[in-house]
Design a protein around this motif. Structure first.
Motif, short mmCIF file in Angstrom:
data_model
loop_
_atom_site.label_atom_id
_atom_site.label_comp_id
_atom_site.label_asym_id
_atom_site.label_seq_id
_atom_site.Cartn_x
_atom_site.Cartn_y
_atom_site.Cartn_z
N TRP A 108 0.82 -1.22 0.00
CA TRP A 108 0.00 0.00 0.00
C TRP A 108 0.86 1.27 0.00
CZ3 TRP A 108 -5.12 0.65 -0.57
CH2 TRP A 108 -6.01 -0.41 -0.27
N HIS A 109 0.30 2.35 -0.61
CA HIS A 109 0.76 3.71 -0.34
C HIS A 109 0.11 4.11 0.97
CE1 HIS A 109 0.97 8.10 -0.61
NE2 HIS A 109 1.90 7.94 -1.54
N HIS A 110 0.80 4.87 1.84
CA HIS A 110 0.28 5.08 3.21
C HIS A 110 -1.05 5.83 3.24
CE1 HIS A 110 1.75 9.29 3.12
NE2 HIS A 110 0.95 9.47 4.16
N PRO B 138 0.77 2.36 9.83
CA PRO B 138 0.77 2.25 8.36
C PRO B 138 0.14 3.46 7.67
CG PRO B 138 -0.92 0.82 9.30
CD PRO B 138 -0.18 1.41 10.45
N ASN B 139 -0.59 4.32 8.44
CA ASN B 139 -1.29 5.44 7.80
C ASN B 139 -0.54 6.76 7.94
OD1 ASN B 139 -1.60 5.72 10.51
ND2 ASN B 139 -3.83 6.04 10.51
N ASP B 140 0.75 6.68 8.25
CA ASP B 140 1.58 7.89 8.37
C ASP B 140 2.70 7.80 7.33
OD1 ASP B 140 2.56 10.25 9.31
OD2 ASP B 140 3.39 9.44 11.17
N PHE B 141 3.35 8.94 7.06
CA PHE B 141 4.54 8.89 6.19
C PHE B 141 5.53 7.90 6.80
CE2 PHE B 141 2.83 13.02 4.87
CZ PHE B 141 3.00 12.94 3.50
N GLN B 142 6.01 7.00 5.98
CA GLN B 142 6.80 5.88 6.51
C GLN B 142 8.22 6.26 6.91
OE1 GLN B 142 5.27 2.49 6.86
NE2 GLN B 142 3.84 4.18 6.98
N GLU B 143 8.82 7.23 6.20
CA GLU B 143 10.20 7.66 6.47
C GLU B 143 11.16 6.47 6.59
OE1 GLU B 143 10.88 10.67 6.13
OE2 GLU B 143 8.99 11.69 6.47
N PRO B 144 11.38 5.73 5.50
CA PRO B 144 12.30 4.57 5.57
C PRO B 144 13.74 5.02 5.79
CG PRO B 144 11.71 5.01 3.30
CD PRO B 144 10.89 5.96 4.12
N TYR B 145 14.47 4.30 6.62
CA TYR B 145 15.87 4.66 6.88
C TYR B 145 16.85 3.54 6.59
CZ TYR B 145 15.00 2.36 11.41
OH TYR B 145 14.67 1.46 12.39
N LYS C 86 7.29 2.79 0.13
CA LYS C 86 7.44 3.58 1.35
C LYS C 86 7.55 5.07 1.03
CE LYS C 86 7.57 -0.19 3.82
NZ LYS C 86 6.41 -0.57 4.64
N THR C 87 6.78 5.87 1.77
CA THR C 87 6.71 7.31 1.48
C THR C 87 7.56 8.12 2.44
OG1 THR C 87 4.75 7.33 2.87
CG2 THR C 87 4.39 7.15 0.50
N THR C 88 7.95 9.32 1.98
CA THR C 88 8.71 10.25 2.83
C THR C 88 8.03 11.61 2.78
OG1 THR C 88 10.13 10.88 0.98
CG2 THR C 88 10.93 9.11 2.37
N ARG C 89 8.13 12.35 3.87
CA ARG C 89 7.51 13.68 3.91
C ARG C 89 8.21 14.63 2.94
NH1 ARG C 89 6.32 12.41 9.13
NH2 ARG C 89 4.18 12.93 9.74
N ALA C 90 9.54 14.52 2.90
CA ALA C 90 10.33 15.53 2.19
C ALA C 90 10.44 15.29 0.69
CB ALA C 90 11.72 15.60 2.81
N GLY C 91 10.34 14.05 0.24
CA GLY C 91 10.63 13.81 -1.18
C GLY C 91 9.79 12.70 -1.77
#
Length: 1152
Positions: free
Chosen positions: A246-248, A357-364, A302-307
Motif C-alpha cells: 500500500w501507499h500510506h 501504516p497510515n503515516d509517512f513511513q520515512e524509511p531509513y 514507502k513514502t517520505t515527507r520531504a521527497g
C-alpha cells in the motif's frame, strides 16, 4: 523418563571394582614409595549439562520479521529454528519441536510476542517476555494449508490466508478461530470460471481498517468490505502476483508480477492499472511492450515527507543477465540503484520511523536476508552504503573444517589479537549506528577470557573472543598466501591429493602462553607461526620437505605367535630430505617415471610482506614417494619451550626443530618400537619394556651435516649392531619379504588414503554416515593380519611434557609421548641444549626410551598430574616480541631464561611421583610414574567409541571429559576415574560434529551444529545456575509512539483513518463459532503462567482481565478439543465407510 540400562550399570560396577582392585594392588607395591592418597573434590553434583548459546548465521533461513518499536529482528529457518537478534550481544535461539519450515513470522508490535506460521500448517504464539522464549498457544489447521498471515498493528485478530483461497481469522489472545470466514468464491467474480489460486497477500487499507486487500496468486486482487461481507472492487491482471504493498494514504497500491513488471492501481479504478513499470526491462521502440523479465518476488512502497517515495524490490532482472548476482533494486524518484548481493535473497524488510501504516513511513534502512548472510542497507546516505554487521555471522565465510576452544586464557591475549585484527577491517561502511538495537545485556558472571579458533576450507583461521557467552571476531589469518595459486584448473599441478580446497585446515595446535601457532593442512603441509606486533617482509620463506614413508616388513613366526615389529637398520627405506627454499625439490620423478620428492603445494619464492599478527616461522611439507602421495597428517603438537614441532600420519612420525630449521626425527610407525633382539619370538607386551637401539631412528640426508651423536640413544652405547652376521641374515630375509609385501602395502596404503579422507574431509560430508562402517569403527580384531594391522597404525596423539621416561628414572626430563591408533603409547626422550645462543648452535638429541604402554582403542589424549593430583601443563616460553633487536641486558636475560614449566614437578624430590592420564577410544588409564603401574582403569564404552576426550579444569579441580559416538557426554574424576556425569546428548549424525566437538576448562564445550552455526554448551552446574542471569533480555518496556495527528480538516470532513470494532465483527456473539474440525488448539508449554508474564500492553490488558476465566475454562477447553478430535475421527471414519460402500456396491458376493 530416562530408561535405566542395567548393563551399563554393571559395566560401571565392574570398571569401578577393577579400578579399586588395581588401585589396592598398586598401593601394596608402592608402600615403600610413600604414595599419598589424593583428595578429590569433584562430585556428581558439580555437573549438569545444558545448551548455553548458539552463534552464527541461521542455517537455511526462510522468514524474516522486525518489531519497529522494540527494534528486534526475528529469522525463521527451514528446520523450524527461530533466531532473535537485538543489540549486538543480545541473541536468542528457539526451536519448534516439529522441525517444520517457518514460512512466516509476525510480531505483535511492542507486545513482547511473536506469531510463527509453519509449513505443517500450525501457528504458534511465542512469549518473548522471558529470557528463554516459550510457546503459549498453538493452532493446527486440519483441512487447509496456510500460505499467508497478516496481523494489523494494535489488533488482536490475525488474518490467515490458505491454499484454497479462503481467509480465516484467529484471536491471538485465546488462539481460537473466529466464525467469520472470507470464502474465495464470495470474493471473486461470480462469472469467473476458474479458481483464483492460493492467497499470496492480505493487508488492511491504511486509512480504513474495515477494508481488506486480498491478493490471489492468479493475478486477481479484491478489496473486501469486512462489515458488509462483500467485495467493493476487483482488480484483475494477466500475470501472477507475488506481492502487494500500500501507499500510506490508502488510495493506491502496487503489485509485483511474475513477468518482472510492477502495476500501480488506484483503489477506485479497478478496470486497469494506473501505471505499469518494468524496472529492468529493455524499452523497445515503436511503443511495444518491454521484454519479459524474471519475477519480482517482493515489492515495498514507502513514502517520505520531504521527497519522492521509495519503491524497493527483489528480483525482476532481465533473462539475458545470465550469471549475474541476485539484486535488490531501490527506486527513488527518477534514480534507480541496483545493489548486487553475494547470495540469493530470501526476504527483505524496510525499516521505517513509524509503526503506523497510515503515516509517512520515512524509511531509513533495508534489512536483506540472504541465503548465507544478513545485510543492512542505509537508505539515508548517498550510494546506499551497508552497515557494519556486529553479529558473529561470518563463521561460515569459508566452510569450517576444525575448531579449538580455550577457556581461561592469559588476560593479555584478547587485547593483543584485537589490536592486530582491528587493522584488517574493511572501510566504506555507513557511519550510523546499527539500527537493530532492542533488548538488554545479561549480567556478566564469568570473568575469564575465552577464545575459539576456527580453521576453514580456504586455509583461513579465525580467532574469536567467546567470553561471557558472546562471540566477536578478533583476527583472521590466511595461511594460503604462502603458496603459489594456480590461475586455472589446467595450471594446477597434478600433485594435489585433494581435488578442491587444497589449503583446508585439518589440525590446529596453539600455545596461548607463548602465542606459538601450528597448523596442519589437508595437503600434508604444516606451518608454524610466531606472533608479532611489527610488520616484516620475509625475503625467503623458510621451508623444509620431509620424505615420510615406511615399507612394511613382516617375518613369519614359526610358532604362530605375533611378532614384535622389526626395525630395518641400514636399509635406509625412509631417508628424510631437507630441502632449503633456495634449491627446490631435488627431483620431480624417480627413475621409473613415478612422481617422487615433490610436495603437493608450491611455496612462493618472492618476498612476502607479513602484517602484524601471526607471521610464518617455517613451512614443512611431506613429499610424494615413488608415485605415492603423502598421507594426510593425523596428529600435531608444538612446544615453545623446546622449540620443537612434531606431527604424524599413518606412515610414521616426524619431529622438526623450528629454531634450527632441521628435521630431528623421521620414522615409520613400526620403527618407533625398535628392539635389541630382533629374533625374539614373543608377542609385544605393554608390561615388558625393552631398550631399543637408536639405529634407524634418525636417517639423515647425505647433503646435511649433522653431529653423529644427535640420534644416539643414551642406552645403546656407541657401537652399532649392524655388523653382526645375524643382522646381515635378517636384512637379506627382510629384502625378500619386502618385494612380496610391496604390492600388498600399496593396496593397504590406498585403503588408508580412502579412510583418512573419509575421516578428515574438510567440506560438508554426507549426513547418512554409517557409524558401523569399518573405516570409522576402527575394528581391531585379532584376526587382522599383522601386515594389515601394522600398516594401519597411524600416529593419533602427541604430547610434550617433562616427566619420568623410564622405570629407573629418579627425576623428570623433557620427552614426547606418542599415541597410536592401535592403542600403543611410546615415549621419546629429548636431550635439549642450554638456552640462549647455545640452543641455536648445539643439536637436540632425540632417542627412544623403550617405554611402551598399551590401551584398547586408538589413543586420543594424554595428560600428566603431579603428586598432589594437579595438572602439569607442558613447559612453555613466555611471549616476547622477536622482531625488535634485543638490548645487551635482554640478551643476558634470555641466556639465563629457562622455559616456564608451571609444573611443581620440576623441583620434585626423588620420592615424589607423577601420574600419566591416557584416554583412548575405548578406555582411560591412570599410570603411576616412574613405576609405570596402572593404578586406575575405566572402560568408557563397549559398544561405541570416544570421539573426543579432554582433560579439563573445573571448580579448582580437574576431570576427564569424553564425547562418545553414541551421543553420550561423560566426565570422570582424576586420578581415580570415577564416573561423575553420563548424559545422552546428541548422536553422531554427521562428521561435522565429530570433527568440531571440543571440551575446555570451566565446564565449557562446543561443536558445529550446522555448517553456519556454533552451539555452545556447559557441563558445569554453576554455569547452568548462572545462565539465566547471563542471558540477555529481548523485551524492554518501551512507550508506543503517538498515533499520527489527523489534523483539523481531516477530522471535520472525515478524511482521516477509519477505525473498526473488530470484536463486534469477529467475536463469537456476532460471527458464531468456527467449525471445530477446521483447526485444533494446543496449549503451549508456556501455558497460563506464560500468559501471566505477557499480561501487559494492549493485548495483555485484555488477557489479564480474562485470565481468571481462562483458568476456569482451561479444562472445559481441553474437553472441547478432545470432543472435536473425536468428531473429526468419526467424520473421517464415516467417509472411509462411505467410500468402501461405493467401491463394493455393485459387486456380487463372489467378486469380493
Amino acid at each position: 523418563m530416562r530408561k535405566f540400562n542395567i548393563r551399563k550399570v554393571l559395566d560401571g560396577l565392574t570398571a569401578v571394582s577393577s579400578a579399586a582392585s588395581a588401585s589396592s594392588a598398586a598401593q601394596q607395591q608402592q608402600a615403600g614409595n610413600r604414595e599419598t592418597e589424593i583428595q578429590e573434590t569433584l562430585q556428581s553434583e558439580h555437573f549438569q549439562l545444558c545448551k548455553t548459546v548458539r552463534h552464527g548465521f541461521p542455517y537455511q533461513p526462510s522468514a524474516l520479521a522486525f518489531d519497529p518499536v522494540q527494534k528486534i529482528l526475528a529469522i525463521g529457518t527451514q528446520t523450524g529454528a527461530l533466531r532473535l537478534f537485538g543489540r549486538p550481544g543480545v541473541e536468542c535461539y528457539c526451536q519448534h519441536d516439529s522441525g517444520a519450515a517457518v514460512i512466516q513470522l509476525q510480531f505483535l508490535i511492542n507486545e513482547g510476542a511473536l506469531v510463527s506460521g509453519l509449513a505443517d500448517d500450525t501457528l504458534h504464539l511465542w512469549n518473548l517476555r522471558q529470557k528463554r522464549p516459550a510457546i503459549l498457544h498453538s493452532l493446527k489447521f486440519n483441512r487447509e494449508r496456510i500460505t499467508f498471515c497478516h496481523l494489523p498493528f494494535q489488533s488482536k485478530w490475525l488474518y490467515v490466508g490458505t491454499e484454497r483461497g479462503n481467509i480465516h481469522i484467529v484471536n491471538v489472545e485465546s488462539f481460537t478461530l473466529s466464525g467469520y470466514v472470507i470464502m474465495w468464491n464470495k470474493a471473486i467474480e461470480l462469472s469467473s470460471k476458474s479458481h483464483p489460486g492460493p492467497i499470496v497477500h492480505i493487508s488492511d487499507n491504511p486509512m480504513d481498517e474495515g477494508k481488506l486487500l486480498i491478493g490471489f496468486e492468479s493475478g486477481t486482487v479484491v478489496l473486501w468490505d469486512l462489515k458488509s461481507k462483500k467485495a467493493d472492487y476487483r482488480y484483475t491482471h494477466d500475470e501472477a502476483i507475488h506481492s502487494v504493498a500500500w501507499h500510506h494514504e490508502g488510495k493506491q497500491f502496487i503489485c509485483s508480477h511474475s513477468d518482472g513488471t510492477l502495476t500501480i492501481w488506484n483503489v477506485k479504478s479497478p478496470t486497469k492499472p494506473f501505471q505499469t513499470i518494468t524496472p529492468h526491462g529493455k524499452q523497445l521502440k515503436d511503443g511495444k511492450k518491454p521484454e519479459p523479465c524474471k519475477p519480482i518476488l517482493k515489492v515495498e512502497y514507502k513514502t517520505t515527507r520531504a521527497g519522492e517515495p521509495f519503491i524497493i524490490l527483489s528480483g525482476g532482472l532481465s533473462y539475458d543477465t545470465v550469471g549475474r548476482r541476485p539484486c535488490l533494486t531501490v527506486m527513488h524518484g527518477k534514480s534507480t540503484a541496483v545493489l548486487e548481493m553475494d547470495y540469493s535473497i530470501v526476504d527483505f524488510l524496510t525499516l521505517c520511523e513509524t509503526p503506523y501504516p497510515n503515516d509517512f513511513q520515512e524509511p531509513y534502512a533495508v534489512v536483506v536476508l540472504l541465503e548465507k548472510d544478513l545485510v543492512l542497507i542505509d537508505l539515508a546516505q548517498n550510494g546506499y552504503p551497508i552497515f557494519e554487521n556486529p553479529y558473529p555471522l561470518t563463521i561460515h565465510e569459508s566452510p569450517v573444517t576444525c575448531c579449538e576452544y580455550f577457556a581461561d586464557c592469559p588476560v593479555d591475549l584478547i587485547p593483543a589479537l584485537y589490536s592486530v585484527g582491528a587493522r584488517q577491517k574493511r572501510q566504506g561502511y555507513s557511519k550510523k549506528e546499527w539500527p537493530i538495537s532492542g533488548g538488554n545485556w545479561g549480567l556478566i558472571t564469568q570473568s575469564y577470557p575465552e577464545i575459539i579458533i576456527t580453521g576453514h576450507a580456504d586455509g583461513s583461521i579465525k580467532f574469536w573472543d567467546a567470553s561471557a557467552i558472546t562471540l566477536q571476531v578478533l583476527y583472521k589469518l590466511k595461511t594460503a598466501k604462502v603458496f603459489e595459486k594456480s590461475r586455472n584448473k589446467d595450471d594446477r599441478p597434478n600433485t594435489d591429493i585433494v581435488d578442491e580446497d587444497p589449503y583446508a585446515i585439518q589440525i590446529i595446535s596453539w600455545c596461548p602462553e607463548s602465542r606459538m601457532l601450528c597448523i596442519a593442512g589437508v595437503s600434508a603441509h604444516v606451518i608454524i607461526y610466531r606472533f608479532s606486533k611489527q610488520e616484516v617482509t620475509t625475503e625467503v620463506i623458510p621451508m623444509l620437505e620431509v620424505r615420510l614413508l615406511y615399507e612394511i616388513n613382516d617375518v613369519e613366526s614359526p610358532d604362530g605367535e605375533q611378532l614384535p615389529p622389526l626395525p630395518t637398520p641400514g636399509t635406509g627405506s625412509n631417508p628424510q630430505s631437507i630441502v632449503p627454499q633456495s634449491h627446490p625439490s631435488t627431483s620431480s620423478s624417480s627413475s621409473d617415471g613415478l612422481r617422487d620428492n615433490v610436495p603437493c603445494l608450491k611455496v612462493k619464492n618472492s618476498p612476502l610482506k607479513q602484517s602484524p599478527g601471526y607471521q610464518i616461522e617455517l613451512v614443512i611439507q611431506l613429499v610424494w614417494v615413488s608415485g605415492e602421495p603423502p598421507q594426510q597428517i593425523t596428529s600435531l603438537a608444538v612446544n615453545s619451550a623446546y622449540g620443537l614441532v612434531v606431527f604424524g600420519n599413518c606412515n610414521g612420525i616426524a619431529m622438526v626443530d623450528y629454531l634450527q630449521k632441521t628435521v630431528l626425527l623421521n620414522l615409520g610407525t613400526i620403527e618407533l618400537y625398535g628392539s635389541n633382539d630382533p629374533y625374539r619370538r614373543e608377542p609385544r607386551s605393554p608390561r615388558k619394556t625393552r631398550q631399543p637401539s637408536g639405529a634407524g631412528l634418525c636417517d639423515i640426508n647425505e647433503g646435511t651435516v649433522v653431529p653423529e651423536d644427535r640420534c644416539k640413544s643414551p642406552t645403546s652405547g656407541s657401537g652399532s649392531p649392524n655388523n653382526s652376521d645375524d643382522d646381515q641374515k635378517l636384512n637379506n630375509f627382510i629384502e625378500k619379504v619386502k618385494t612380496k609385501s610391496r604390492k600388498f602395502s600399496k593396496m593397504v596404503a590406498n585403503d588408508i588414503a580412502k579412510m583418512s579422507r573419509k575421516l578428515s574431509l574438510p567440506t560438508e560430508l554426507k549426513p547418512d554416515l554409517d557409524v558401523k562402517d569399518n573405516s570409522f569403527s576402527r575394528s581391531r580384531s585379532s584376526s587382522v593380519t599383522s601386515i594389515d594391522k601394522e600398516s594401519r597404525e597411524a600416529i593419533s596423539a602427541l604430547h610434550f611434557c617433562e616427566t619420568y621416561t623410564r622405570k629407573a628414572d629418579t627425576s623428570p626430563s623433557p620427552c614426547l609421548w606418542v599415541g597410536t591408533t592401535l592403542g600403543t603409547v611410546l615415549v621419546i626422550v629429548l636431550n635439549l641444549p642450554p638456552g640462549g645462543e647455545q640452543r641455536l648452535l648445539q643439536p637436540v638429541i632425540v632417542s627412544p626410551s623403550g617405554t611402551i604402554l598399551r590401551l584398547k582403542g586408538a589413543i586420543l589424549r594424554m595428560a600428566f598430574l603431579d603428586t598432589t593430583g594437579s595438572l602439569v601443563p607442558p613447559a612453555h616460553e613466555p611471549w616476547r616480541e622477536h622482531n625488535v633487536p634485543e638490548d645487551k641486558d635482554e640478551k643476558d636475560k634470555s641466556k639465563k631464561r629457562r622455559p616456564v614449566s608451571v609444573s611443581p614437578s620440576s623441583s620434585q624430590e626423588i620420592s615424589e611421583n607423577q601420574y600419566a592420564v591416557i584416554c583412548s577410544e575405548k578406555q582411560a588409564k591412570v599410570i603411576s610414574l616412574p613405576s609405570q603401574n596402572c593404578i586406575y582403569k575405566q572402560n568408557i564404552t563397549e559398544t561405541s567409541f570416544v570421539l573426543r576426550g579432554d582433560v579439563v579444569s573445573l571448580s579448582n579441580s580437574i576431570c576427564l571429559a569424553c564425547f562418545c559416538a553414541n551421543g553420550h557426554i561423560m566426565t570422570f574424576s582424576l586420578p581415580s576415574l570415577r564416573p561423575l556425569l553420563d548424559v545422552y546428548y546428541l548422536p553422531l549424525t554427521n562428521m561435522r560434529i565429530a570433527r568440531t566437538f571440543c571440551f575446555t576448562n570451566n565446564g565449557q564445550a562446543l561443536y558445529l551444529v550446522s555448517p553456519t552455526e556454533i552451539q555452545r554448551l556447559t557441563y558445569s552446574q554453576e554455569t547452568c545456575e548462572n545462565l539465566q542471569e547471563m542471558l540477555g533480555e529481548l523485551f524492554t518496556p518501551v512507550e508506543t509512539p503517538e498515533a499520527p495527528n489527523r489534523g483539523f480538516f481531516k477530522g471535520l470532513f472525515g478524511g482521516g483513518a477509519q477505525s473498526l470494532d473488530r470484536e463486534e465483527l469477529f467475536g463469537e456473539s456476532a460471527s458464531g463459532k468456527a467449525s471445530r474440525s477446521l483447526a485444533q488448539h494446543i496449549p503451549g508449554p508456556g501455558g497460563i503462567e506464560g500468559v501471566k508474564g505477557a499480561a501487559s500492553g494492549v493485548v495483555g490488558e485484555l488477557a489479564r482481565a480474562r485470565l481468571a476465566l481462562d483458568e476456569r475454562g482451561q479444562k472445559l477447553g481441553e474437553l472441547e478439543e478432545k470432543t472435536a478430535a473425536m468428531l473429526y475421527s468419526a467424520d473421517s471414519f464415516s467417509k472411509h465407510a462411505h467410500e468402501m460402500m461405493l467401491k463394493y456396491k455393485d459387486k456380487k458376493w463372489y467378486q469380493f
